[in-house]
Design an enzyme around this catalytic site. Structure first.
Site, PDB file in Angstrom:
ATOM      1  N   HIS A 108       0.872  -1.174   0.000  1.00 28.29           N
ATOM      2  CA  HIS A 108       0.000   0.000   0.000  1.00 28.29           C
ATOM      3  C   HIS A 108       0.915   1.232   0.000  1.00 28.29           C
ATOM      4  CE1 HIS A 108      -2.837   2.906   1.838  1.00 28.29           C
ATOM      5  NE2 HIS A 108      -3.811   2.075   1.522  1.00 28.29           N
ATOM      6  N   ASP A 122       2.919  -4.806   7.851  1.00 33.06           N
ATOM      7  CA  ASP A 122       1.734  -3.964   7.740  1.00 33.06           C
ATOM      8  C   ASP A 122       0.503  -4.866   7.844  1.00 33.06           C
ATOM      9  OD1 ASP A 122      -0.442  -2.493   6.987  1.00 33.06           O
ATOM     10  OD2 ASP A 122       0.300  -1.987   4.988  1.00 33.06           O
ATOM     11  N   GLN A 167      -4.854  -4.901   6.961  1.00 32.53           N
ATOM     12  CA  GLN A 167      -5.934  -5.767   6.494  1.00 32.53           C
ATOM     13  C   GLN A 167      -6.037  -7.058   7.295  1.00 32.53           C
ATOM     14  OE1 GLN A 167      -8.278  -5.201   4.343  1.00 32.53           O
ATOM     15  NE2 GLN A 167      -7.466  -3.221   3.706  1.00 32.53           N
ATOM     16  N   LYS A 208     -10.457  -1.057  10.284  1.00 34.58           N
ATOM     17  CA  LYS A 208     -10.580  -2.193   9.372  1.00 34.58           C
ATOM     18  C   LYS A 208     -10.880  -3.481  10.135  1.00 34.58           C
ATOM     19  CE  LYS A 208      -7.397  -0.218   5.957  1.00 34.58           C
ATOM     20  NZ  LYS A 208      -8.253   0.271   4.879  1.00 34.58           N
ATOM     21  N   CYS A 246      -4.893   2.548  -3.513  1.00 34.76           N
ATOM     22  CA  CYS A 246      -3.659   3.067  -2.909  1.00 34.76           C
ATOM     23  C   CYS A 246      -2.499   2.102  -3.113  1.00 34.76           C
ATOM     24  CB  CYS A 246      -3.846   3.381  -1.422  1.00 34.76           C
ATOM     25  SG  CYS A 246      -5.016   4.706  -1.156  1.00 34.76           S
TER      26      CYS A 246
END
Lengths: 406, 151
Positions: free
Chosen positions: A123, A200, A203, A226, A364
């Site tokens: 991202h 990261d 998600q 999220k 993104c």
């Protein structure tokens, strides 16, 4: 054990509405998930009963607010299985978490001639902070490529890693492709050359159990919104020794122990990294989301979402003119695709008129679009409250879109 | 209830599939780039303005959604042979049409066939798709060196 989707749906007030005269079908969960009643109630309860500033007041409300805020930190520690609450830093979201690491850790540990390695499916939030760092200190940004299915080219990893590699940044679950990356393997190989690893998890956390100790990652970031929580709050996990050695990211109140005009003594962990009045309500809502998620069982929810994704993938294969973008063997929650003759943005508009919310665009992750040679994709992404009937509604609407453009 | 066909009229679908005046002009004296960062639409407009200030020829290249492709295609058809002054008037009328109240009638006299795009005003997130080509055309006529952005 399967879940009772209707019971779960009943906990999400926003789902009970019509859009353009149709029952809302919300399939934009990778952008943000909806919030259960428990989270909305926690926010309201805090503002109606306990609102006060934390860590300083000696009055009852401040003590309650502080207890709730620090309780939220303990919830996040347990969810991620961090060793200590000292390793849990509240931030605005995954983006701020990465910026904090790039600025504070990166600014002191990455220098001229060093390298930062990211992957081709990151991202923008896990690209741009590293680009900014590399530009500032004269380091080089390297990229581990992805293949035609949207999986990492792991066979090229060792060639890209060297003693110059200071940090490896990898997305756990790709928002654009749905790919689940083999992060344990990457962490192991990165550590072998002495690099630190940032995962990261923006998600991932709503869709799989996370154990930062088992992963042995150095940094892990995620966003509450999220994972059924409020916007504007997220968390940075970092190993305590790393945080200890890092300079503060921002200066201000709460992050200090003692201030004179000559010098400032910084507060202990994790407060050293939380300057200013924090997002107290957000943290409390975050904790309510964690409690909700844990009560449902992340694995049970994930199994349900996997069934939906498998069913949608099957329907997609039978859909004339549809090309899936991202077909890696391990995927979760995300169905990214393009439809012959219908631009994703037109598709987004057409589906919206059918009451179906999807995302159309580059998500993104412009380099991912460039890799697949598409300007944008349409993306349906699933959460715990989605149903098989909603997948059917999606494909019925896709057929309508094709007819409209025939 | 609003029908999707009001937005995606057959004319728009047709111009999207078969854009007119698509490609680079063999002779042009003005050009500009347009970019919509929100959706990634890219346009390039080529313009040949003759000594009397008339648009002798105009074309475009690029990729984007049906609304942006059809709008650019219809624009080139409508602007060929018009004076730059007229182009500015139509530009203003077009802006008004796509941002007007839902019940306002478009300026048919100025806009002619371009009124098929009046439906975008129902879709706030799509207005920029329709206007990107017009901003790019105007930038080309003004010889603006910077890329036109809709954001």
């Amino acid at each position: 054990m399967s879940i009772d989707v209707q019971r779960i749906r009943a906990e999400f007030p926003v789902l009970r509405q019509q859009v353009h005269g149709r029952d809302l079908v919300y399939l934009d969960n990778a952008a943000t998930t909806q919030k259960p009643r428990a989270v909305i109630d926690a926010l309201r309860r805090y503002y109606e009963h306990d609102n006060a500033n934390v860590h300083r007041g000696v009055h009852a409300l401040s003590e309650r607010a502080t207890a709730a805020y620090e309780g939220a930190r303990a919830s996040l520690r347990a969810l991620l299985n961090a060793r200590s609450v000292r390793e849990i830093v509240f931030v605005r979201g995954a983006t701020e978490g990465i910026n904090l690491v790039a600025s504070s850790w990166g600014g002191t540990h990455v220098g001229a001639g060093d390298e930062v390695l990211i992957t081709g499916m990151e991202h923008h939030s896990n690209i741009v902070p590293w680009q900014m760092l590399c530009e500032r200190v004269g380091a080089t940004l390297k990229v581990l490529p992805i293949d035609q299915r949207g999986a990492l080219c792991l066979d090229q990893l060792d060639a890209l890693l060297s003693e110059r590699t200071k940090l490896v940044g990898v997305v756990h679950l790709s928002n654009a492709l749905g790919t689940i990356n083999p992060v344990s393997e990457i962490i192991r190989r990165a550590h072998a050359v002495g690099a630190k690893v940032l995962i990261d998890g923006a998600q991932a956390v709503a869709h799989m159990p996370i154990d930062v100790q088992a992963l042995d990652c150095d940094f892990y970031v995620t966003s509450a919104h999220k994972m059924y929580g409020p916007t504007g709050i997220g968390v940075l996990y970092a190993k305590e020794a790393l945080l200890e050695a890092m300079p503060p990211y921002q200066g201000g109140g709460d992050m200090i122990r003692m201030v004179t005009f000559e010098r400032t003594e910084y507060n202990e962990l994790p407060y050293k990294f939380e300057a200013g009045t924090p997002n107290i309500a957000g943290a409390i809502g975050f904790a309510a989301a964690v409690a909700w998620l844990s009560a449902q069982g992340v694995e049970r929810l994930a199994a349900h979402e996997q069934q939906l994704l498998d069913y949608a993938t099957e329907r997609a294969a039978a859909c004339d003119g549809l090309r899936l973008i991202g077909t890696a063997s391990r995927r979760a929650t995300v169905l990214s695709f393009v439809l012959d003759g219908v631009h994703p943005h037109d598709l987004g508009t057409i589906l919206d008129r059918e009451g179906i919310a999807i995302r159309a665009g580059h998500h993104c992750a412009m380099p991912v679009m460039q890799h697949f040679g598409v300007p944008a994709t349409a993306r349906a992404s699933f959460a715990a409250y989605n149903t098989r009937e909603e997948v059917d509604a999606l494909f019925a609407a896709l057929a309508k879109a094709r007819a409209l453009f025939a | 209830m609003f029908d999707l066909r009001d937005l995606y009229q057959q004319v728009i679908v047709d111009h999207n599939k078969h854009p007119r005046n698509f490609g680079k002009l063999s002779r042009y004296n003005h050009e500009a780039d347009g970019y919509n960062p929100l959706c990634g639409d890219r346009l390039h407009v080529y313009l040949d303005i003759d000594a009397s200030g008339r648009i002798a020829d105009v074309s475009f290249e690029g990729e984007g959604c049906a609304i942006s492709m059809a709008s650019a295609s219809l624009m080139t058809e409508a602007m060929k042979g018009r004076s730059v002054e007229e182009m500015r008037e139509v530009f203003d009328a077009f802006q008004r049409m796509v941002t007007d109240d839902l019940d306002a009638l478009p300026d048919e006299e100025r806009l002619g066939k371009l009124t098929v795009l009046a439906g975008v005003r129902e879709f706030p997130s799509r207005i920029k798709c329709a206007t990107l080509c017009w901003h790019t055309l105007k930038a080309a006529a003004d010889d603006t060196a910077e890329v036109v952005k809709t954001e």
